[in-house]
Design an enzyme around this catalytic site. Structure first.
Site, PDB file in Angstrom:
ATOM      1  N   THR A  81      -4.938   7.095  -2.178  1.00  0.00           N
ATOM      2  CA  THR A  81      -3.738   7.001  -1.437  1.00  0.00           C
ATOM      3  C   THR A  81      -2.503   7.427  -2.244  1.00  0.00           C
ATOM      4  OG1 THR A  81      -4.430   4.947  -0.393  1.00  0.00           O
ATOM      5  CG2 THR A  81      -1.873   5.531   0.051  1.00  0.00           C
ATOM      6  N   ASP A 158     -10.588   5.457  -9.981  1.00  0.00           N
ATOM      7  CA  ASP A 158     -11.906   4.842 -10.722  1.00  0.00           C
ATOM      8  C   ASP A 158     -13.065   5.713 -11.077  1.00  0.00           C
ATOM      9  OD1 ASP A 158     -10.658   2.553 -10.860  1.00  0.00           O
ATOM     10  OD2 ASP A 158     -12.029   1.265  -9.768  1.00  0.00           O
ATOM     11  N   LYS A 234     -11.432   8.257 -17.414  1.00  0.00           N
ATOM     12  CA  LYS A 234     -10.640   7.259 -17.192  1.00  0.00           C
ATOM     13  C   LYS A 234     -10.651   6.173 -18.523  1.00  0.00           C
ATOM     14  CE  LYS A 234      -8.774   3.994 -13.855  1.00  0.00           C
ATOM     15  NZ  LYS A 234      -8.886   3.346 -12.709  1.00  0.00           N
TER      16      LYS A 234
END
Lengths: 411, 628
Positions: A81, A158, A234
């Site tokens: 988003t 993620d 990440k």
């Protein structure tokens, strides 16, 4: 009695007084009611009295004009988003995917390019899989073939690095393919989504010619870093600057809010690569993190796999009791690649006995491949090749900048 | 002033920081820091959402966005939650329990389930762009008949260091927000109720004390006026004046409105670029401004300059609105010529705009975009003057009655759920288990009744920070008069003399009381010992310095010497010399020995000289008949 629907006006008794509010939803047998003060409270659903529907409030939406003289970019959404809208009547936050909605939330984008928005999926990024990668690859390929100047892919953070590296292998392209996401949800005024999106648009129209991830460089809203898709990871659960290049410096930076962009010397430039599409991937591949004392019979579960990447200790080791079982796996047709859980540095199985035994068993040294990238690459190679020598050769050769020939001093 | 006649309605919102171990949504300590101790800083922008800036036009919106680069100071006592770099921890249970205790003290009804909300605040004081807040209980009672609407548990905002810099140490400290209904009718009543609520809050013993730990917002309206909120009144004594000041302002603005309407005043829809008129001006501000715009307020002449509060005019209200666009202020013809702007320039300005003496012209200057934004803001506020009084949040100016505009009153529209924090269910047994502490007012009465303290002293003790120490001391047998005198007077006097007694711990003072009670130290020595402790000495060292222990032999020798030096006086007065000599001995013994012991020994020494009575004296120095 009327049933309470989301948005119904309701009355309820708290203590010795009646309160009015708007029914939002039910949670574990309890009604969530928004009082006229704006506060939500939870209350026994049986004690609600529905008074009537509440009037719809329609926000007047600003018209968005796109500049036809600017280059065209595609925004492809997978479910991450970048824009959302709050319904203050119910407090609900809805994700926005249309180009208009995204541009209304981030009007600065309209001065960088004009956009065409495509939605490939609406999933949480942990539910990403090969089939969606393939759909995404086709969508990106089609847009580039149509002639867009760059592609922006909005993705949940993620598994963004996995997807970005999969796309690197599947879609060699002459234009930038830029992955972008947000670590703070787009509904909050402090969200990193707008700045990341703006910087990604700058990268998408730039002279870059490879797949990248554009995210905050530090905790400050001062600049974004452009990372190579096959060297990015990440490295933090929640910080804005969670994405870090491993083993190489970032490909470049976009300063904010000046939007001044700099590219490092070693990047692949626009037009260097020809467009092609190779989306086949072998799904029966796995990544296994070795820990001391882990019983070797765990590996029995991997029999029948086409590929296995081991994230080994240090230079690329597992307990010596694993060696015979790994040999059996390889003899059974599984391609085994060794990487290191150190993440930084190169595997070398020629230093200690265990390593030499692993090599003798047929394990492929994964150079300085990040374990996740090794998995994606192995799966992609096995989609087309099966011969052990060819697989080994390709795994150890840098196809998309995923392997560094030299381990650079000072990083 | 007849406040009933003008229809005054006022309400209070009281914000009180809670003294918890940890912050409301993270595990950081609730300590304030010196900004010099910061270990890093970072920069952020906050983006306004559509509804918050709905009334601003696009250019202004972008202008404001470009300006919103905030700097934050972080410390080793703050974490990623304050940085907005980590999701919040669950709602702090200790803070919730304190809020429920307060709710119970006010006879409120708790909600069944507490939901944390996000209230949008984009002035930079919250790194997230919202303040987390949760409604805990509703409907309380106040003496005098006014009601409490609600109590909410909120996170404290970051402390503003300067315009766009904030310090994160304060962000996230739990606070309760207590709102009364708008049922207060006089300025004095507002102040009394604020005082009462403050007393109840402190009765818990679990709220923070000191400057800035409690803030009062006052909501005020009069008939025909509008609800105005005055933010952050820190001193109780200023509350009544703030109410009076706002009443004055609203009455003055209503009078201006009436006059404007009778004059058929109007705000011209267009502003005019008058930059060339001031090319030779003596005004430094206008001279260096790239763009000067004039807003024409027809028939406003004389009213823009009319005083509505001490030092405040309608012009000040126009200027407050204009400043939102980043200009320093405005000029208006009611106050001109002045500030280097000449009579001639004013005349040319009036000719250019075809304005008469009855009109007012407002000048704004700056970069074109800013000036245009400011001109529109001036027009907006001027038009509101024709309608009445705008609903606003305002801030106190100094310690007077005057206030300045901060922002429009926020509505319920800016709240949405904090989805990262689970709701907390409050069960009836949990509510029942909340213990209600004794109110400080009741405690003071008890001290008068049970301990025989003077009412003023009892109140001082009950309301003081050391109340816990006092109760502990009395309960273990320390004389209330000694404890009360030390805590209510001695500490206060030392503090007034600039001695830092706040650093002395309760435990050390209690130990000091024990020394006095056991006779090891005279109560007269307490001030000197405290003074020495404030200088950083331990209790033991302080006593050693102030009153080194005196052996019985030492005291004996001292008394002998004093009595012999005054032998003739002693012979002449006999036992009546005891009183005067006590003072001499006490001065030398400097509180090292209890007065009773001295009296007894001194009595015997006198008797030895006068050859008199060898009979034993009681501790008061009076004779006891041995045969009795």
């Amino acid at each position: 009695m009327m049933r309470a629907l989301s948005g119904s006006r309701v009355r309820c008794r708290v203590g010795d007084q009646d309160l009015e509010g708007v029914y939002i939803t039910e949670r574990e047998g309890r009604a969530v009611v928004k009082l006229s003060s704006g506060y939500n409270i939870g209350i026994d659903i049986a004690r609600l009295e529905v008074i009537g529907p509440s009037p719809e409030t329609v926000l007047p939406l600003a018209r968005i004009e796109q500049d036809p003289d600017l280059p065209e970019c595609s925004i492809i959404s997978t479910g991450g988003t970048i824009a959302s809208r709050i319904d203050y009547r119910t407090g609900a936050v809805t994700s926005q995917f249309s180009a208009e909605d995204i541009l209304r939330a981030i009007p600065e984008l309209t001065s960088i390019a004009r956009y065409n928005a495509i939605q490939v999926s609406t999933i949480l990024s942990e539910n990403m899989n090969i089939a969606i990668w393939q759909r995404l690859a086709h969508a990106i390929h089609d847009e580039i073939e149509r002639g867009v100047r760059g592609v922006i892919v909005m993705h949940g953070t993620d598994t963004m690095a996995f997807t970005a590296s999969a796309i690197s292998f599947m879609v060699p392209a002459p234009v930038p393919i830029v992955f972008v996401g947000a670590q703070r949800s787009a509904d909050r005024p402090s969200s990193d989504s707008a700045m990341n999106a703006i910087c990604s648009a700058v990268a998408a129209v730039s002279g870059l010619g490879e797949v990248s991830v554009v995210m905050h460089d530090t905790t400050s809203d001062d600049r974004c870093a452009i990372h190579r898709a096959t060297r990015v990871r990440k490295m933090h659960t929640s910080r804005r600057d969670a994405f870090q290049s491993i083993g190489i410096p970032p490909l470049g930076y976009v300063e904010y809010p000046s939007l001044k962009m700099t590219l490092s010397s070693g990047v692949v430039r626009r037009g260097e690569r020809a467009l092609s599409l190779q989306t086949e991937m072998e799904p029966r591949c796995a990544l296994l993190l070795f820990a001391p004392g882990m019983p070797p019979d765990i590996l029995e579960g991997y029999h029948g796999m086409k590929g296995l990447v081991i994230s080994g200790t240090g230079l690329g080791h597992v307990g010596s009791d694993w060696v015979p079982v790994i040999r059996e796996l390889i003899d059974g047709g599984t391609h085994v690649v060794m990487t290191s859980q150190c993440l930084h540095g190169r595997v070398c199985d020629r230093v200690y006995d265990t390593g030499r035994d692993l090599l003798a068993a047929g394990v492929i040294e994964g150079e300085d491949l990040l374990p996740e990238v090794a998995l994606v690459k192995l799966s992609w190679i096995l989609g087309r090749e099966e011969g052990p020598e060819e697989v080994s050769r390709l795994m150890q050769q840098s196809l998309r900048g995923e392997i560094c020939r030299r381990s650079i001093h000072g990083l | 002033m007849d406040y009933e006649a003008i229809g005054l309605k006022a309400g209070l919102e009281i914000h009180q920081q809670l003294d918890t171990e940890e912050k409301l949504f993270c595990h950081c300590p609730t300590v304030l820091r010196d900004i010099k101790e910061r270990n890093s800083e970072f920069h952020r922008f906050l983006r306004a959402t559509v509804s918050e800036l709905g009334e601003m036009d696009r250019a202004a919106e972008e202008e404001m966005m470009a300006q919103r680069r905030f700097t934050y100071y972080a410390y080793d006592t703050t974490c990623l939650v304050e940085d907005d770099e980590e999701p919040p921890a669950p709602l702090n249970n200790e803070a919730l329990e304190i809020a429920l205790t307060i709710a119970k003290l006010f006879g409120m009804t708790p909600v069944e389930e507490v939901h944390t909300m996000r209230k949008l605040v984009i002035d930079g004081s919250n790194t997230t762009g919202f303040q987390r807040t949760a409604l805990v209980a509703l409907h309380g009672r106040l003496p005098g008949g006014c009601r409490l609407d609600s109590i909410c548990l909120e996170e404290e905002a970051a402390q503003r260091v300067d315009d766009r810099t904030f310090s994160l140490d304060r962000l996230g400290i739990p606070l309760v927000e207590i709102s009364t209904a708008p049922c207060l009718r006089t300025p004095e009543e507002v102040q009394e109720v604020a005082e009462y609520i403050g007393m109840v809050l402190r009765s818990t013993g679990r709220v923070k004390r000191g400057i800035g730990t409690i803030r009062q917002d006052i909501n005020i309206s009069i008939r025909g006026g509008a609800r105005v909120e005055i933010k952050g009144v820190q001193e109780l004594d200023l509350i009544a004046d703030a109410v009076k000041g706002e009443v004055k302002r609203q009455l003055a603005l209503l009078a201006i409105k009436d006059e404007l309407l009778s004059r058929r005043a109007a705000v011209m829809e267009e502003f005019r670029d008058v930059t060339p008129l001031f090319s030779e001006t003596g005004s430094k501000i206008l001279k260096k401004a790239p763009c000067i715009l004039a807003v024409f307020l027809q028939e406003f002449g004389g009213l823009v300059g009319r005083e509505i509060q001490p030092g405040r005019r309608l012009g000040s209200e126009l200027a407050d609105y204009a400043k939102k666009c980043g200009v320093g202020g405005i000029f208006h013809t009611d106050e001109l010529p002045a500030y280097g702007i000449s009579e001639g320039e004013i005349s040319r300005l009036r000719v250019e705009l075809r304005a008469s003496e009855g009109d007012c012209i407002v000048l704004v200057a700056g970069e074109r975009e800013r000036a245009e934004c400011a001109a529109r803001q001036v027009m907006k506020r001027a038009k509101l003057a024709l309608v009445g009084i705008p609903e606003e949040t305002r801030r106190m100016l100094g310690e007077g009655e005057s206030t300045a505009y901060l922002r429009p009153l926020p509505g319920a529209a800016r709240m949405y759920p904090e989805t990262d924090v689970f709701p907390v269910r409050l069960t009836p047994p949990e509510w029942e288990a909340i213990e209600v502490p004794e109110l400080l007012s009741v405690r003071a009465e008890r001290f008068v009744r049970d301990l025989g303290l003077d009412p003023a002293v009892a109140r001082q003790i009950a309301y003081s920070d050391r109340i816990g120490l006092f109760e502990a001391a009395v309960s273990e047998g320390i004389r209330p008069s000694v404890a009360a005198r030390t805590l209510a007077s001695t500490l206060r006097e030392l503090k007034r003399d600039g001695i830092k007694v706040d650093g002395i711990g309760d435990r050390e003072i209690l130990e000091l009381f024990r020394m006095v009670e056991s006779g090891r130290l005279a109560k007269e020595a307490i001030p000197s010992v405290l003074k020495s402790m404030a200088g950083g000495k331990s209790l033991e060292d302080a006593i050693q310095e102030v009153a080194p222990p005196m052996t019985e032999e030492g005291l004996e020798a001292l008394i002998d010497r004093i009595v012999r030096e005054r032998e003739s006086f002693v012979r002449e007065r006999g036992r009546r010399a005891l009183g005067p000599l006590m003072g001499v001995v006490m001065a030398e013994a400097r509180g090292r020995v209890d007065g009773k012991v001295i009296a007894s020994m001194l009595g015997r020494a006198i008797d030895r000289i006068t050859g008199g009575d060898e009979r034993r004296l009681n501790t008061e120095g009076k004779r006891i008949d041995e045969n009795a």
